[in-house]
Design an enzyme around this catalytic site. Structure first.
Site, PDB file in Angstrom:
ATOM      1  N   SER A   6       5.064   9.481  41.217  1.00 27.32           N
ATOM      2  CA  SER A   6       6.304   9.107  40.525  1.00 27.32           C
ATOM      3  C   SER A   6       7.383   8.720  41.522  1.00 27.32           C
ATOM      4  CB  SER A   6       6.801  10.265  39.657  1.00 27.32           C
ATOM      5  OG  SER A   6       8.065   9.921  39.136  1.00 27.32           O
ATOM      6  N   ASP A  18       9.790   5.758  36.353  1.00 29.86           N
ATOM      7  CA  ASP A  18      10.548   6.415  35.290  1.00 29.86           C
ATOM      8  C   ASP A  18      11.867   5.698  35.032  1.00 29.86           C
ATOM      9  OD1 ASP A  18       8.987   8.853  34.637  1.00 29.86           O
ATOM     10  OD2 ASP A  18       9.339   9.358  36.747  1.00 29.86           O
ATOM     11  N   MET A  75      15.202   5.741  32.843  1.00 27.86           N
ATOM     12  CA  MET A  75      15.994   6.668  32.011  1.00 27.86           C
ATOM     13  C   MET A  75      17.345   6.039  31.699  1.00 27.86           C
ATOM     14  SD  MET A  75      15.409  10.128  34.163  1.00 27.86           S
ATOM     15  CE  MET A  75      13.772  10.645  34.697  1.00 27.86           C
ATOM     16  N   HIS A 108       3.907   5.415  39.123  1.00 24.63           N
ATOM     17  CA  HIS A 108       4.633   5.840  37.925  1.00 24.63           C
ATOM     18  C   HIS A 108       6.124   5.550  38.117  1.00 24.63           C
ATOM     19  CE1 HIS A 108       4.987   8.300  34.253  1.00 24.63           C
ATOM     20  NE2 HIS A 108       6.084   8.829  34.790  1.00 24.63           N
ATOM     21  N   HIS A 160       7.185   4.461  32.536  1.00 28.73           N
ATOM     22  CA  HIS A 160       7.485   5.502  31.534  1.00 28.73           C
ATOM     23  C   HIS A 160       8.948   5.339  31.126  1.00 28.73           C
ATOM     24  CE1 HIS A 160       8.065  10.162  30.958  1.00 28.73           C
ATOM     25  NE2 HIS A 160       8.093   9.521  29.811  1.00 28.73           N
ATOM     26  N   MET A 181       4.158  15.435  28.134  1.00 29.21           N
ATOM     27  CA  MET A 181       5.162  15.911  29.091  1.00 29.21           C
ATOM     28  C   MET A 181       4.991  17.417  29.301  1.00 29.21           C
ATOM     29  SD  MET A 181       6.841  13.312  30.141  1.00 29.21           S
ATOM     30  CE  MET A 181       7.935  14.284  31.194  1.00 29.21           C
ATOM     31  N   ASP A 218       2.620  14.722  32.945  1.00 31.04           N
ATOM     32  CA  ASP A 218       3.779  14.376  33.775  1.00 31.04           C
ATOM     33  C   ASP A 218       4.749  15.552  33.792  1.00 31.04           C
ATOM     34  OD1 ASP A 218       5.889  13.130  35.061  1.00 31.04           O
ATOM     35  OD2 ASP A 218       6.301  11.695  33.446  1.00 31.04           O
ATOM     36  N   MET A 254      12.078   6.416  29.215  1.00 35.46           N
ATOM     37  CA  MET A 254      12.786   7.493  28.519  1.00 35.46           C
ATOM     38  C   MET A 254      14.109   6.916  28.050  1.00 35.46           C
ATOM     39  SD  MET A 254      11.662  10.349  31.258  1.00 35.46           S
ATOM     40  CE  MET A 254      11.156   9.051  32.386  1.00 35.46           C
TER      41      MET A 254
HETATM   42  C1  DX5 Z   1      10.485  13.491  34.506  1.00 36.99           C
HETATM   43  C2  DX5 Z   1       9.679  12.294  34.922  1.00 36.99           C
HETATM   44  C3  DX5 Z   1       8.604  12.609  35.890  1.00 36.99           C
HETATM   45  C4  DX5 Z   1       9.065  13.173  37.200  1.00 36.99           C
HETATM   46  C5  DX5 Z   1       7.989  14.103  37.689  1.00 36.99           C
HETATM   47  O1  DX5 Z   1      11.249  13.162  33.412  1.00 36.99           O
HETATM   48  O2  DX5 Z   1       9.075  11.695  33.772  1.00 36.99           O
HETATM   49  O3  DX5 Z   1       7.763  11.476  36.091  1.00 36.99           O
HETATM   50  O4  DX5 Z   1       9.322  12.215  38.177  1.00 36.99           O
HETATM   51  O5  DX5 Z   1       8.403  14.739  38.850  1.00 36.99           O
HETATM   52  P1  DX5 Z   1       7.663  16.030  39.414  1.00 36.99           P
HETATM   53  O6  DX5 Z   1       6.240  15.637  39.668  1.00 36.99           O
HETATM   54  O7  DX5 Z   1       8.413  16.349  40.648  1.00 36.99           O
HETATM   55  O8  DX5 Z   1       7.762  17.112  38.360  1.00 36.99           O
HETATM   56 ZN    ZN Z   2       7.537  10.139  34.028  1.00 37.77          ZN
END
Ligand code: DX5
Ligand code: ZN
Length: 217
Positions: free
Chosen positions: A6, A33, A35, A31, A64, A135, A170, A66
């Site tokens: 990620s 993210d 947001m 990955h 991903h 999640m 994740d 969010m």
């Molecule tokens: C959280 C993200 C994850 C995050 C995971 O909302 O969707 O992808 O980066 O990070 P770690 O592996 O450090 O928990």
């Molecule tokens: Zn994620």
């Protein structure tokens, strides 16, 4: 067994170098993210960043999102180089239509649930997606602790998904937790803080993959 580091945990001041290190280190996917500060209480990065990294990274872009209104951004995500888009069941819009829109852009579609949402609510969509994401932390931040009580969801999904569906986890995945998730049926593992910032990315990715493979049912 797919390992998807990620990018949220990368050092953004030298992003190209960070991505190069995970790619050379044997990562299967990247990955990403996205947001919006509304669906989750944090803002990460968006299309301009994805567009910039596309030419410097050959990995499969596992995006991903969010965000509250996924349908508004699907065409843009495709233009920026996304290969797969995973949205949240809890977001706005008819999930069946969101999946259809992702496929119409030629991308793979994933659907995700937050920890508080039962996996059974995904049932109507399981035959339409290529990936389901469970999640194992509340989405929004890297570096949180793995929620082991999500394992029944993985087991239920492994029983109820079409064969070949990628079952991704994740949040809080590291050398201590990955075997638990693999034993419950996960076959794709997002890892942020367990890879980025470590001394040797190849060694971390390799260790995670081996621990997952050894624990798989
Ligand atoms: C959280 C993200 C994850 C995050 C995971 O909302 O969707 O992808 O980066 O990070 P770690 O592996 O450090 O928990
Ligand atoms: Zn994620």
């Amino acid at each position: 067994m797919l390992i998807s580091p990620s990018m949220l945990s990368a050092d953004f001041s030298r992003l190209a170098d960070e991505l190069n290190r995970v790619e050379k280190g044997g990562a299967d996917w990247l990955h990403i993210d996205v947001m919006d500060g509304h669906f989750v209480p944090n803002i990460s990065f968006g299309m301009p960043v994805i567009r910039c990294i596309r030419p410097v990274c050959g990995l499969f872009f596992d995006v991903h999102i969010m965000i509250s209104q996924p349908q508004k951004y699907i065409a843009d995500l495709k233009k920026c180089g996304a290969d797969l888009v995973t949205f949240h069941l809890e977001a706005e819009g008819d999930p069946a239509e969101t999946i259809r829109m992702i496929h119409a852009e030629g991308m793979k579609a994933g659907i995700s649930v937050k920890p508080g949402t039962p996996a059974e609510q995904l049932k109507p969509y399981l035959d339409a997606v290529e990936l389901v994401l469970v999640m194992t932390v509340e989405p929004g931040f890297g570096g949180q602790s793995f929620m082991e009580d999500m394992m029944p969801k993985l087991r239920w999904l492994r029983e109820n998904c079409r064969p070949g569906t990628v079952l991704q986890v994740d949040g809080g995945i590291n050398r201590k937790t990955i075997a638990t998730a693999a034993a419950a049926g996960a076959d794709c593992f997002v890892a942020g803080s367990a890879v980025f910032g470590k001394e040797d990315y190849a060694a971390e990715i390799d260790a995670l993959r081996q621990l997952a493979a050894a624990a798989a049912r």
